[in-house]
Write a protein that holds these residues in place. Sequence first.
Motif, PDB file in Angstrom:
ATOM      1  N   PRO A 102       0.816  -1.212   0.000  1.00 41.50           N
ATOM      2  CA  PRO A 102       0.000   0.000   0.000  1.00 41.50           C
ATOM      3  C   PRO A 102       0.855   1.269   0.000  1.00 41.50           C
ATOM      4  N   VAL A 103       0.213   2.370  -0.373  1.00 37.19           N
ATOM      5  CA  VAL A 103       0.866   3.675  -0.421  1.00 37.19           C
ATOM      6  C   VAL A 103       0.448   4.469   0.817  1.00 37.19           C
ATOM      7  N   LEU A 104       1.413   5.120   1.434  1.00 34.43           N
ATOM      8  CA  LEU A 104       1.130   5.893   2.641  1.00 34.43           C
ATOM      9  C   LEU A 104       1.872   7.219   2.568  1.00 34.43           C
ATOM     10  N   ALA A 105       1.138   8.317   2.751  1.00 34.95           N
ATOM     11  CA  ALA A 105       1.727   9.655   2.630  1.00 34.95           C
ATOM     12  C   ALA A 105       1.754  10.369   3.970  1.00 34.95           C
ATOM     13  N   THR A 106       1.963   9.623   5.043  1.00 28.82           N
ATOM     14  CA  THR A 106       2.029  10.221   6.375  1.00 28.82           C
ATOM     15  C   THR A 106       2.891   9.352   7.272  1.00 28.82           C
ATOM     16  N   SER A 107       3.462   9.955   8.300  1.00 25.71           N
ATOM     17  CA  SER A 107       4.186   9.205   9.330  1.00 25.71           C
ATOM     18  C   SER A 107       3.435   9.265  10.651  1.00 25.71           C
ATOM     19  N   GLU A 108       2.143   9.615  10.593  1.00 23.08           N
ATOM     20  CA  GLU A 108       1.340   9.696  11.812  1.00 23.08           C
ATOM     21  C   GLU A 108       1.362   8.360  12.552  1.00 23.08           C
ATOM     22  N   PRO A 109       1.528   8.379  13.881  1.00 22.78           N
ATOM     23  CA  PRO A 109       1.565   7.130  14.657  1.00 22.78           C
ATOM     24  C   PRO A 109       0.304   6.300  14.429  1.00 22.78           C
ATOM     25  N   GLY A 110       0.498   5.029  14.208  1.00 29.33           N
ATOM     26  CA  GLY A 110      -0.619   4.121  14.039  1.00 29.33           C
ATOM     27  C   GLY A 110      -1.192   4.051  12.641  1.00 29.33           C
ATOM     28  N   LEU A 115      -3.903   0.963   8.411  1.00 34.96           N
ATOM     29  CA  LEU A 115      -4.114   0.674   6.996  1.00 34.96           C
ATOM     30  C   LEU A 115      -3.947  -0.809   6.711  1.00 34.96           C
ATOM     31  N   LEU A 116      -2.870  -1.411   7.204  1.00 32.12           N
ATOM     32  CA  LEU A 116      -2.630  -2.823   6.942  1.00 32.12           C
ATOM     33  C   LEU A 116      -3.705  -3.700   7.581  1.00 32.12           C
ATOM     34  N   GLN A 117      -4.163  -3.308   8.761  1.00 38.00           N
ATOM     35  CA  GLN A 117      -5.227  -4.060   9.413  1.00 38.00           C
ATOM     36  C   GLN A 117      -6.511  -4.005   8.594  1.00 38.00           C
ATOM     37  N   ALA A 118      -6.831  -2.824   8.090  1.00 40.37           N
ATOM     38  CA  ALA A 118      -8.045  -2.678   7.282  1.00 40.37           C
ATOM     39  C   ALA A 118      -7.944  -3.461   5.979  1.00 40.37           C
ATOM     40  N   ILE A 119      -6.773  -3.448   5.344  1.00 43.58           N
ATOM     41  CA  ILE A 119      -6.593  -4.182   4.091  1.00 43.58           C
ATOM     42  C   ILE A 119      -6.809  -5.673   4.315  1.00 43.58           C
ATOM     43  N   ARG A 120      -6.234  -6.205   5.391  1.00 44.63           N
ATOM     44  CA  ARG A 120      -6.378  -7.637   5.656  1.00 44.63           C
ATOM     45  C   ARG A 120      -7.832  -7.993   5.972  1.00 44.63           C
ATOM     46  N   ARG A 121      -8.472  -7.167   6.803  1.00 44.33           N
ATOM     47  CA  ARG A 121      -9.863  -7.457   7.154  1.00 44.33           C
ATOM     48  C   ARG A 121     -10.790  -7.343   5.949  1.00 44.33           C
ATOM     49  N   GLU A 122     -10.579  -6.321   5.145  1.00 39.55           N
ATOM     50  CA  GLU A 122     -11.434  -6.145   3.977  1.00 39.55           C
ATOM     51  C   GLU A 122     -11.230  -7.277   2.985  1.00 39.55           C
ATOM     52  N   ALA A 123      -9.990  -7.687   2.795  1.00 33.74           N
ATOM     53  CA  ALA A 123      -9.725  -8.819   1.903  1.00 33.74           C
ATOM     54  C   ALA A 123     -10.448 -10.067   2.404  1.00 33.74           C
ATOM     55  N   LYS A 145       6.604  -2.181   8.473  1.00 32.21           N
ATOM     56  CA  LYS A 145       5.348  -2.537   9.138  1.00 32.21           C
ATOM     57  C   LYS A 145       4.765  -3.803   8.543  1.00 32.21           C
ATOM     58  N   ILE A 146       4.918  -4.015   7.242  1.00 32.14           N
ATOM     59  CA  ILE A 146       4.452  -5.246   6.615  1.00 32.14           C
ATOM     60  C   ILE A 146       5.149  -6.453   7.237  1.00 32.14           C
ATOM     61  N   VAL A 147       6.454  -6.334   7.467  1.00 31.60           N
ATOM     62  CA  VAL A 147       7.204  -7.411   8.116  1.00 31.60           C
ATOM     63  C   VAL A 147       6.695  -7.613   9.541  1.00 31.60           C
ATOM     64  N   ALA A 148       6.505  -6.514  10.275  1.00 29.70           N
ATOM     65  CA  ALA A 148       6.046  -6.592  11.656  1.00 29.70           C
ATOM     66  C   ALA A 148       4.640  -7.197  11.754  1.00 29.70           C
ATOM     67  N   GLU A 149       3.833  -7.007  10.708  1.00 33.94           N
ATOM     68  CA  GLU A 149       2.471  -7.539  10.712  1.00 33.94           C
ATOM     69  C   GLU A 149       2.422  -9.023  10.367  1.00 33.94           C
ATOM     70  N   GLY A 150       3.570  -9.638  10.125  1.00 36.34           N
ATOM     71  CA  GLY A 150       3.620 -11.078   9.924  1.00 36.34           C
ATOM     72  C   GLY A 150       3.595 -11.543   8.488  1.00 36.34           C
ATOM     73  N   TYR A 151       3.729 -10.632   7.526  1.00 34.68           N
ATOM     74  CA  TYR A 151       3.817 -11.050   6.129  1.00 34.68           C
ATOM     75  C   TYR A 151       5.159 -11.749   5.909  1.00 34.68           C
ATOM     76  N   ARG A 152       5.113 -12.881   5.228  1.00 34.22           N
ATOM     77  CA  ARG A 152       6.296 -13.733   5.084  1.00 34.22           C
ATOM     78  C   ARG A 152       6.919 -13.607   3.690  1.00 34.22           C
ATOM     79  N   PRO A 153       8.236 -13.811   3.591  1.00 33.63           N
ATOM     80  CA  PRO A 153       8.883 -13.866   2.271  1.00 33.63           C
ATOM     81  C   PRO A 153       8.688 -15.232   1.652  1.00 33.63           C
ATOM     82  N   GLY A 154       9.189 -15.399   0.427  1.00 27.85           N
ATOM     83  CA  GLY A 154       9.193 -16.718  -0.192  1.00 27.85           C
ATOM     84  C   GLY A 154       8.182 -16.929  -1.280  1.00 27.85           C
ATOM     85  N   CYS A 155       7.377 -15.911  -1.601  1.00 26.97           N
ATOM     86  CA  CYS A 155       6.377 -16.070  -2.663  1.00 26.97           C
ATOM     87  C   CYS A 155       6.905 -15.451  -3.956  1.00 26.97           C
TER      88      CYS A 155
END
Length: 387
Positions: A102-110, A115-123, A145-155
Amino acid sequence: MMNEGDVLLRHDEGRGVRAENGAFALQCDEARPDPAWDAFIGSTPGGDLTQTTAWATARQQIGVKAYCVQMRNAQGRLIGGCIIQARRLAPGMWVGIVPRGPVLATSEPGAAHALLQAIRREARQRGIGVLVVQPPEAAGLVEAKIVAEGYRPGCPSIAPEATLRLDLRRSDADLLEGMSAMRRRNIRKALRTGFAIAPEKDVDLFHRLHVATARRQEFRPVTLQDLHAQADALGPLGLCTALIARQGGEPIAGLWLTRFRGTVTFKLAGWDANAAARTNVNEALQWQAIQWARAQGADTYDFGGFDRRYAERILRQEPLGEKFTQTHSNFKLQFGGQLILLPRARFSATWPAVQPLLGPIGEHLLAGAWARRLAHRIRTASSTAVL
């Protein structure tokens, strides 16, 4: 109890999904042409054509579902989001891909977490069981943050993992000086040959040339339906074009190019190797593409991908081996330019209970040949077929 960055998803009749947590509001709908969103992608660092609703429209025309997730801050300003492309693997089984997002144009905390939580839930709510994301260029916060959210390499990748770019602000003399001696010599020969090279709107003609290359090099060509969808959705906006090289009126070869954010990108090629007077036509086409890009106001020409293994070796100044001379990447490297390493793809299950089980099993399955073929089929024109 909600934690910082958690989002509450709400279903609004006729408006898709909305989410809010006091700091951010998120909206997800089926992707439709949205000039404001596309302008946001065009003005945000790392924004890519594949994250526009124009590209989503082209994908939808060939049966790919596409959803647009948008996030706004408390002041209502658009600050992030993505386009999710979804395709059914089997009854009840869907995979979603997010190339250069995803694209993010802010460094606001959280913000990244929300965004990543919403993307996963919506998917998940759309029936997508696995998400594959490949972050934007130079998006360190999002990638971390993608790494921290548990997305894995290898695909398999869903966009190039490396590329080669030319700075078009340099003069022709400087660009030629940066090329190999053989490439300079071939371009000068080609210019004397008298090829007529110009943009053409005949999609069927380009596809015939592209299929000729695919048969010769034994890869699956992009479909005619796909090219027509791109031409219909992107062409009127000036975001894609085909350059065709002719001699004596006979079409010999062609390039499929996209244009976005001041960059023209080489996507696909076609070449009838049986045509007469074919010598150096490939070099002539690339040189003319560079000239055309500059005439369109572009400051960068992107060769649309480069084998990452070789890119890493070159950057480490390691030997490349004899096989490299026969590769598509070597053809590109002879034009000079700057090698760029890009973020790699990662994957995640959308159901939290499945995520721990997906780990090693998922990495094994997604590393297989069938997964690579599937990734190519999903991303289609994100891949580059070289001359």
